[in-house]
Motif scaffolding. Structure first.
Motif, mmCIF file in Angstrom:
data_model
loop_
_atom_site.group_PDB
_atom_site.id
_atom_site.type_symbol
_atom_site.label_atom_id
_atom_site.label_comp_id
_atom_site.label_asym_id
_atom_site.label_seq_id
_atom_site.Cartn_x
_atom_site.Cartn_y
_atom_site.Cartn_z
ATOM 1 N N ALA A 143 41.395 44.850 34.450
ATOM 2 C CA ALA A 143 41.662 46.182 34.999
ATOM 3 C C ALA A 143 40.394 46.823 35.575
ATOM 4 O O ALA A 143 40.449 47.552 36.564
ATOM 5 C CB ALA A 143 42.267 47.080 33.919
ATOM 6 N N GLN A 144 39.244 46.555 34.955
ATOM 7 C CA GLN A 144 38.010 47.227 35.355
ATOM 8 C C GLN A 144 37.000 46.296 36.012
ATOM 9 O O GLN A 144 35.864 46.713 36.268
ATOM 10 C CB GLN A 144 37.349 47.879 34.124
ATOM 11 N N VAL A 145 37.376 45.065 36.241
ATOM 12 C CA VAL A 145 36.384 44.081 36.696
ATOM 13 C C VAL A 145 36.904 43.318 37.915
ATOM 14 O O VAL A 145 38.033 42.821 37.911
ATOM 15 C CB VAL A 145 36.048 43.083 35.566
ATOM 16 N N GLY A 175 31.422 41.889 26.625
ATOM 17 C CA GLY A 175 32.015 42.472 27.828
ATOM 18 C C GLY A 175 31.577 41.759 29.089
ATOM 19 O O GLY A 175 31.572 40.527 29.163
ATOM 20 N N SER A 176 31.163 42.542 30.092
ATOM 21 C CA SER A 176 30.784 41.938 31.362
ATOM 22 C C SER A 176 29.444 41.214 31.274
ATOM 23 O O SER A 176 28.994 40.627 32.255
ATOM 24 C CB SER A 176 30.772 42.980 32.482
ATOM 25 N N GLY A 177 28.826 41.228 30.102
ATOM 26 C CA GLY A 177 27.640 40.402 29.871
ATOM 27 C C GLY A 177 27.933 38.917 29.974
ATOM 28 O O GLY A 177 27.021 38.092 30.007
ATOM 29 N N LEU A 208 42.325 41.395 24.402
ATOM 30 C CA LEU A 208 42.523 40.144 25.139
ATOM 31 C C LEU A 208 42.583 40.399 26.651
ATOM 32 O O LEU A 208 42.128 39.590 27.450
ATOM 33 C CB LEU A 208 43.819 39.468 24.657
ATOM 34 N N GLU A 209 43.125 41.565 27.026
ATOM 35 C CA GLU A 209 43.249 41.900 28.452
ATOM 36 C C GLU A 209 41.888 42.146 29.094
ATOM 37 O O GLU A 209 41.757 42.136 30.321
ATOM 38 C CB GLU A 209 44.131 43.142 28.648
ATOM 39 N N ASP A 210 40.882 42.423 28.276
ATOM 40 C CA ASP A 210 39.544 42.682 28.802
ATOM 41 C C ASP A 210 38.704 41.417 28.942
ATOM 42 O O ASP A 210 37.558 41.481 29.393
ATOM 43 C CB ASP A 210 38.797 43.666 27.892
ATOM 44 N N VAL A 211 39.242 40.286 28.524
ATOM 45 C CA VAL A 211 38.480 39.036 28.592
ATOM 46 C C VAL A 211 38.406 38.585 30.056
ATOM 47 O O VAL A 211 39.432 38.347 30.697
ATOM 48 C CB VAL A 211 39.132 37.933 27.732
ATOM 49 N N ILE A 212 37.189 38.491 30.567
ATOM 50 C CA ILE A 212 36.974 38.049 31.945
ATOM 51 C C ILE A 212 36.966 36.512 31.965
ATOM 52 O O ILE A 212 36.475 35.892 31.026
ATOM 53 C CB ILE A 212 35.635 38.609 32.475
ATOM 54 N N TYR A 213 37.485 35.918 33.013
ATOM 55 C CA TYR A 213 37.506 34.450 33.207
ATOM 56 C C TYR A 213 38.275 33.719 32.103
ATOM 57 O O TYR A 213 37.941 32.575 31.759
ATOM 58 C CB TYR A 213 36.071 33.863 33.237
ATOM 59 N N ARG A 214 39.303 34.347 31.526
ATOM 60 C CA ARG A 214 39.942 33.770 30.343
ATOM 61 C C ARG A 214 40.490 32.360 30.598
ATOM 62 O O ARG A 214 40.234 31.439 29.841
ATOM 63 C CB ARG A 214 41.065 34.703 29.879
#
Lengths: 92, 245
Positions: free
Chosen positions: B20-22, B121-123, B152-158
């Motif tokens: 949502a934010q990335v 996070g985005s790190g 789980l929804e915030d996981v980038i590149y899942r």
């Protein structure tokens, strides 16, 4: 969140200003070793704490918090204050 | 001798919504040079009145993709640059960038391992560049990623992480700190020393560690890993706080 948390959350490190440092020094400085003039501890510039939400950039020692470098860019030029660095050792 | 660091005009080739934010922004660079995984590009925006704002973003893509880079950017609501990149930028737009910059927080296949990556996070972005480079270069060094997200929804590149983890020598561990789906079997708390001991244990104390995330996570993790026996000079950190706007 108290004031200390705010400051902590605003903290970046030398990696975030790699471009500015390369512009000023002409080489990558994040791998340079710096000795803090306040406490004597040695750290890579990339590991220094960086404060960028100001008219310039302030780099502080992660051990004692002392100011190691200040870099301010204005339309007329760039000011680099390295009083807090006993030395900077750049790798070949 | 490397070329002098100069600003260049990149063109937006693609924009992908990661969470949502990335978003991930793919830039085509006329002056592309191979980067090292973990390096950044600086992005500069200039307003009509001449006011400039500049931020540094980690490269997400591996150096094995000539001519272009992916920058994965988290939208910071009160930021000066990321809201523009998220809300205004479209494919075909021009963006002023310079890079690649940095050299402290980088990993190359020749750096070896075993590799311990810890992200908040985005790190995860520069660590993803390392994992993509590891895969593209065919490096076999054992690697483990411990990745802290809110949900789980915030996981980038899942999905890509799942695919990468099915290949040789990489294991991925998630911790979800704010909410977990039903039946979640992963970690469900902030990263702490017992968690780091479990994840890093099999890699041994000779591991090469890269930690990227908000300051609190970075400092907790770095000191815990040194207490667990890793050498200080093999623990590299990058603070990627919400100020990486």
């Amino acid at each position: 969140m108290n004031d200390n948390d705010v400051v902590r959350d605003l903290t970046l490190d030398g990696n975030a200003v790699a471009g500015l440092l390369e512009e000023v020094f002409g080489a990558d400085m994040t791998t340079a070793d710096g000795e803090c003039a306040h406490c004597g501890s040695a750290n890579a510039v990339g590991a220094l704490r960086a404060y960028t939400r100001a008219p310039g950039v302030v780099l502080r020692c992660p051990a004692c918090g002392g100011v190691i470098a200040r870099i301010v860019q204005t339309p007329r030029g760039t000011l680099v204050d390295l009083r807090g660095a006993a030395h900077l050792a750049m790798r070949r | 001798m490397r070329r002098p660091l100069e600003w260049q005009i990149a063109t937006v080739k693609a924009i992908a919504q990661e969470t949502a934010q990335v978003k991930t922004i793919t830039l085509v660079l006329p002056g592309w040079t191979a980067h090292r995984a973990g390096q950044h590009y600086d992005v500069r925006l200039t307003a009509a009145d001449g006011y400039q704002a500049q931020r540094s973003y980690s490269i997400a893509s591996p150096p094995e993709r000539p001519g272009e880079v992916d920058l994965t950017v988290e939208r910071i609501p009160d930021g000066e640059v990321s809201p523009y990149l998220h809300d205004v930028l479209v494919v075909g737009d021009a963006v002023e960038v310079r890079g690649p910059v940095g050299g402290y927080f980088v990993w190359e296949a020749s750096s070896g391992g075993p590799l311990l990556l810890v992200a908040g996070g985005s790190g995860v972005v520069p660590l993803m560049a390392m994992l993509r480079h590891r895969a593209a270069a065919g490096a076999k060094v054992p690697a483990r990623l411990l990745y802290s997200s809110r949900t789980l929804e915030d996981v980038i590149y899942r999905q890509e992480l799942e695919a990468l983890a099915s290949r040789d020598g990489l294991e991925v561990f998630h911790t979800l700190t704010r909410g977990q789906p039903k039946g979640w079997t992963g970690y469900a708390r902030r990263i702490d020393q017992p968690m780091l001991a479990e994840v890093s244990g099999p890699l041994g104390t000779a591991a090469l560690a890269f930690i990227c995330g908000p300051t609190a996570l970075v400092e907790t993790t770095a000191s815990a890993l040194v207490q667990l026996g890793l050498a200080q000079e093999r623990v590299r950190t990058e603070r990627f706080g919400p100020t990486g706007t």
